[in-house]
Scaffold this active site. Sequence first.
Site, short mmCIF file in Angstrom:
data_model
loop_
_atom_site.label_atom_id
_atom_site.label_comp_id
_atom_site.label_asym_id
_atom_site.label_seq_id
_atom_site.Cartn_x
_atom_site.Cartn_y
_atom_site.Cartn_z
N ASP A 26 5.57 1.64 8.61
CA ASP A 26 6.43 2.76 8.21
C ASP A 26 7.45 2.32 7.17
OD1 ASP A 26 7.27 5.38 8.22
OD2 ASP A 26 8.56 5.16 9.98
N GLY A 27 7.87 3.26 6.32
CA GLY A 27 8.94 3.01 5.37
C GLY A 27 8.50 2.96 3.91
N ASN A 28 7.25 3.31 3.65
CA ASN A 28 6.77 3.29 2.26
C ASN A 28 7.55 4.26 1.38
OD1 ASN A 28 4.79 1.57 3.16
ND2 ASN A 28 3.12 3.05 3.05
N ARG A 39 7.21 8.74 -3.92
CA ARG A 39 6.85 8.21 -2.60
C ARG A 39 5.51 7.47 -2.63
NH1 ARG A 39 8.76 9.84 2.06
NH2 ARG A 39 6.67 9.65 2.95
N HIS A 43 3.28 3.83 -1.06
CA HIS A 43 2.00 3.68 -0.36
C HIS A 43 1.13 2.64 -1.08
CE1 HIS A 43 3.18 6.92 2.14
NE2 HIS A 43 2.96 7.89 1.28
N SER A 71 -1.61 9.33 10.64
CA SER A 71 -1.60 9.91 11.97
C SER A 71 -2.16 11.33 11.94
CB SER A 71 -0.17 9.94 12.53
OG SER A 71 0.57 10.98 11.92
N TRP A 75 -1.07 15.19 8.35
CA TRP A 75 -1.60 16.31 7.54
C TRP A 75 -0.50 17.29 7.18
CZ3 TRP A 75 -6.38 15.41 5.86
CH2 TRP A 75 -7.25 14.66 6.65
N ARG A 77 2.18 16.68 5.78
CA ARG A 77 2.90 16.27 4.56
C ARG A 77 2.47 17.13 3.38
NH1 ARG A 77 4.24 9.89 4.72
NH2 ARG A 77 5.02 9.91 6.85
N LEU A 137 -11.38 -12.16 12.49
CA LEU A 137 -10.37 -11.18 12.90
C LEU A 137 -11.06 -9.83 13.02
CD1 LEU A 137 -7.13 -10.46 12.96
CD2 LEU A 137 -7.53 -9.63 10.65
N ILE A 198 7.09 5.86 19.03
CA ILE A 198 5.66 5.52 19.06
C ILE A 198 4.86 6.46 18.17
CG2 ILE A 198 3.64 5.23 20.60
CD1 ILE A 198 5.73 3.15 21.20
N SER A 199 5.39 7.66 17.89
CA SER A 199 4.74 8.62 16.99
C SER A 199 3.26 8.83 17.29
CB SER A 199 4.93 8.18 15.52
OG SER A 199 6.29 8.13 15.19
C1 IPE Z 1 3.68 7.15 11.64
O1 IPE Z 1 4.56 7.21 10.56
C2 IPE Z 1 2.28 7.13 11.15
C3 IPE Z 1 1.91 6.04 10.25
C4 IPE Z 1 2.58 5.01 9.94
C5 IPE Z 1 0.61 6.18 9.69
P1 IPE Z 1 5.39 8.52 10.24
O2 IPE Z 1 6.39 8.11 9.24
O3 IPE Z 1 4.50 9.63 9.88
O4 IPE Z 1 6.08 8.82 11.64
P2 IPE Z 1 7.16 9.91 12.08
O5 IPE Z 1 6.51 11.24 11.99
O6 IPE Z 1 8.33 9.79 11.14
O7 IPE Z 1 7.52 9.53 13.47
C1 IPE Z 2 4.30 5.17 6.30
O1 IPE Z 2 5.33 5.31 5.39
C2 IPE Z 2 2.96 5.46 5.68
C3 IPE Z 2 2.31 6.67 6.18
C4 IPE Z 2 2.75 7.46 7.13
C5 IPE Z 2 1.05 7.01 5.56
P1 IPE Z 2 6.06 6.69 5.22
O2 IPE Z 2 5.37 7.48 4.16
O3 IPE Z 2 6.20 7.39 6.51
O4 IPE Z 2 7.48 6.23 4.68
P2 IPE Z 2 8.89 6.85 5.05
O5 IPE Z 2 9.00 6.85 6.53
O6 IPE Z 2 8.92 8.23 4.48
O7 IPE Z 2 9.85 5.94 4.39
MG MG Z 3 7.63 7.41 7.94
#
Ligand code: IPE
Ligand code: IPE
Ligand code: MG
Length: 269
Positions: A26-28, A39, A43, A71, A75, A77, A137, A198-199
């Site tokens: 997370d955090g991309n 954004r 990724h 996840s 969808w 987004r 792996l 845990i999302s």
């Molecule tokens: C969870 O990340 C799913 C993935 C990393 C693929 P999200 O960034 O979508 O999670 P929430 O919705 O903020 O909890």
């Molecule tokens: C996780 O990064 C990647 C995916 C869910 C595909 P995010 O896209 O959720 O990045 P933030 O949380 O918005 O920074």
């Molecule tokens: Mg995120």
Amino acid sequence: MALFPSSTQDIPPTGDVPRHIAIIMDGNGRWAKKRFMPRVAGHKRGVETVREIIKACIERGVSYLTLFAFSSENWRRPQEEVSFLMQLFLRALEEEVAKLNENNIRFRVIGDLSRFDPQIVDLIRRGEALTVGNAALTLTVAANYGGRWDILQAMEKMLAACPQRRSGFSEADLAPHLALNYGPEPDLFIRTGGEQRISNFLLWQLAYSELYFTDTLWPEFDAAALDQAIASYQQRERRFGRTSEQLQADSGPERLKDGTRSPTASENA
Ligand code: IPE
Ligand code: IPE
Ligand code: MG
């Protein structure tokens, strides 16, 4: 005993190196935003981190790495971001699977593939078949994955496998139908990006995993950051319901070659 016993039914072997690491990458988006970039640039950069972490896991003797890539809720987004992620996934499948194979990596995908483009599904199936015999792996990518979906689909398969039965099911009846039925439960769960949730990732399989959260954004997560997570894991006392005193009384049994400890007689009883 099943090959990979459930942590709530048996005490799994534990060692200094987690056998299975599961990561919510997370955090991309925030990484890109900090740099005034779109954004999706985050990724793209995140794929480079994936390469580095796969390599680091092999070097450290981790046997299973499971990455949450998309996840069942993602969808929701914006359409352009979803399309970009699908394109990125497609390109990664086209370009990386041969390299995974060269590096003796077994590739698997878990999730509901019915919503994916047939071209993507075909590449996934071919990649899985190509790498099925690899042993350095097992890399699992969770795509259109949801923990609740996993439990439900497993339940449906379990009921279909024994149509006469209506009750008296055990964990051992369900577990073989879960999407990750080819590996042990994660020893270590990592979530980057600062959120502590845990999302809808591996709900069943994380029952006894050690949880590690870091503020580091996924594009900045690297081998050193992985080592910090593993170091934190090594500080944990994995009791699986027992007391600390019981663990100490049982300490000192012979170590297996891979650094894991064989279950003691009392654990097996
Ligand atoms: C969870 O990340 C799913 C993935 C990393 C693929 P999200 O960034 O979508 O999670 P929430 O919705 O903020 O909890
Ligand atoms: C996780 O990064 C990647 C995916 C869910 C595909 P995010 O896209 O959720 O990045 P933030 O949380 O918005 O920074
Ligand atoms: Mg995120």
